[in-house]
Scaffold this motif. Sequence first.
Motif, mmCIF file in Angstrom:
data_model
loop_
_atom_site.group_PDB
_atom_site.id
_atom_site.type_symbol
_atom_site.label_atom_id
_atom_site.label_comp_id
_atom_site.label_asym_id
_atom_site.label_seq_id
_atom_site.Cartn_x
_atom_site.Cartn_y
_atom_site.Cartn_z
ATOM 1 N N UNK A 66 0.833 -1.185 0.000
ATOM 2 C CA UNK A 66 0.000 0.000 0.000
ATOM 3 C C UNK A 66 0.871 1.240 0.000
ATOM 4 N N UNK A 67 2.122 1.047 -0.346
ATOM 5 C CA UNK A 67 3.119 2.103 -0.350
ATOM 6 C C UNK A 67 2.700 3.245 -1.274
ATOM 7 N N UNK A 68 2.900 4.453 -0.818
ATOM 8 C CA UNK A 68 2.676 5.626 -1.653
ATOM 9 C C UNK A 68 3.641 5.551 -2.837
ATOM 10 N N UNK A 69 3.160 5.753 -4.066
ATOM 11 C CA UNK A 69 4.073 5.678 -5.221
ATOM 12 C C UNK A 69 5.293 6.591 -5.093
ATOM 13 N N UNK A 70 5.169 7.714 -4.415
ATOM 14 C CA UNK A 70 6.299 8.631 -4.250
ATOM 15 C C UNK A 70 7.372 8.078 -3.305
ATOM 16 N N UNK A 71 7.052 7.050 -2.525
ATOM 17 C CA UNK A 71 8.004 6.477 -1.569
ATOM 18 C C UNK A 71 9.012 5.542 -2.234
ATOM 19 N N UNK A 72 8.755 5.153 -3.483
ATOM 20 C CA UNK A 72 9.634 4.198 -4.163
ATOM 21 C C UNK A 72 10.917 4.852 -4.653
ATOM 22 N N UNK A 73 12.002 4.093 -4.508
ATOM 23 C CA UNK A 73 13.301 4.468 -5.068
ATOM 24 C C UNK A 73 13.422 3.858 -6.463
ATOM 25 N N UNK A 74 13.004 2.614 -6.575
ATOM 26 C CA UNK A 74 13.054 1.863 -7.828
ATOM 27 C C UNK A 74 11.798 1.017 -7.910
ATOM 28 N N UNK A 75 11.205 0.860 -9.104
ATOM 29 C CA UNK A 75 10.041 -0.006 -9.268
ATOM 30 C C UNK A 75 10.149 -0.833 -10.535
ATOM 31 N N UNK A 76 9.423 -1.940 -10.513
ATOM 32 C CA UNK A 76 9.213 -2.749 -11.698
ATOM 33 C C UNK A 76 7.747 -3.149 -11.693
ATOM 34 N N UNK A 77 7.177 -3.299 -12.864
ATOM 35 C CA UNK A 77 5.771 -3.667 -12.983
ATOM 36 C C UNK A 77 5.650 -4.797 -13.989
ATOM 37 N N UNK A 78 5.352 -6.010 -13.518
ATOM 38 C CA UNK A 78 5.143 -7.107 -14.460
ATOM 39 C C UNK A 78 4.033 -6.745 -15.441
ATOM 40 N N UNK A 79 4.112 -7.266 -16.634
ATOM 41 C CA UNK A 79 3.198 -6.887 -17.717
ATOM 42 C C UNK A 79 1.852 -7.602 -17.631
ATOM 43 N N UNK A 80 1.085 -7.314 -16.619
ATOM 44 C CA UNK A 80 -0.290 -7.782 -16.538
ATOM 45 C C UNK A 80 -1.072 -6.882 -15.607
ATOM 46 N N UNK A 81 -2.379 -6.930 -15.731
ATOM 47 C CA UNK A 81 -3.263 -6.085 -14.948
ATOM 48 C C UNK A 81 -3.941 -6.907 -13.859
ATOM 49 N N UNK A 82 -4.240 -6.274 -12.727
ATOM 50 C CA UNK A 82 -4.876 -6.944 -11.593
ATOM 51 C C UNK A 82 -6.312 -6.415 -11.463
ATOM 52 N N UNK A 83 -7.312 -7.275 -11.705
ATOM 53 C CA UNK A 83 -8.693 -6.843 -11.513
ATOM 54 C C UNK A 83 -8.947 -6.493 -10.047
ATOM 55 N N UNK A 84 -9.849 -5.527 -9.779
ATOM 56 C CA UNK A 84 -10.118 -5.142 -8.388
ATOM 57 C C UNK A 84 -10.476 -6.323 -7.488
ATOM 58 N N UNK A 85 -11.161 -7.314 -8.005
ATOM 59 C CA UNK A 85 -11.542 -8.468 -7.204
ATOM 60 C C UNK A 85 -10.374 -9.338 -6.784
ATOM 61 N N UNK A 86 -9.225 -9.219 -7.467
ATOM 62 C CA UNK A 86 -8.046 -10.019 -7.131
ATOM 63 C C UNK A 86 -7.067 -9.290 -6.214
ATOM 64 N N UNK A 87 -7.266 -8.002 -5.992
ATOM 65 C CA UNK A 87 -6.360 -7.247 -5.126
ATOM 66 C C UNK A 87 -6.264 -7.848 -3.729
ATOM 67 N N UNK A 88 -7.368 -8.358 -3.127
ATOM 68 C CA UNK A 88 -7.234 -8.963 -1.798
ATOM 69 C C UNK A 88 -6.266 -10.144 -1.747
ATOM 70 N N UNK A 89 -6.073 -10.849 -2.851
ATOM 71 C CA UNK A 89 -5.100 -11.944 -2.890
ATOM 72 C C UNK A 89 -3.686 -11.398 -2.667
ATOM 73 N N UNK A 90 -3.370 -10.296 -3.339
ATOM 74 C CA UNK A 90 -2.051 -9.674 -3.181
ATOM 75 C C UNK A 90 -1.904 -9.076 -1.790
ATOM 76 N N UNK A 91 -2.957 -8.431 -1.294
ATOM 77 C CA UNK A 91 -2.927 -7.834 0.045
ATOM 78 C C UNK A 91 -2.664 -8.913 1.102
#
Length: 106
Positions: A66-91
Motif C-alpha cells: 500500500x506504499x505511496x508511489x512517491x516512496x519508491x526508489x526503484x520499481x518494476x511492474x510485471x506486464x499484466x493487470x490486476x482486476x479489483x476483485x483479485x487485489x485482496x489476494x495480493x494484500x
Amino acid sequence: MDLLTFDYENLHLRMDRGVFELFSMGRSELRVPLRWLGALVHYKKPDKPGQLVIGTVRDPNAALYGTDPAAFWYTTSPAFRVPPGDEPLFRTYFTEVAVAADRRVI
C-alpha cells in the motif's frame, strides 16, 4: 523466516530468509531485502484493472504494502493487470510478508 510463495498467472513471488524475489515468465526480475521492499496494486480508475508495482522504498519505515508511489526508489511492474476483485489476494500475501519482516501495510 519461513518460505512464503504466491503464484498469479505467469507471476511467482517468493519470500525466503529475509529476501523477496519476483519471477515473471520464468525469469528473475527483482531480488530485494525485505527491509527495502515496497509493493502496491495501483488503480488509476475505479472498477478498472490496476497495475502491480513492486520495488525498493527510500525509507525502510515506509509501509511494505500500500506504499505511496512517491516512496519508491526503484520499481518494476510485471506486464499484466490486476482486476479489483483479485487485489485482496495480493494484500493477503504481502500482509504475511510484512508480518514476517516486522513491517506494516496500509
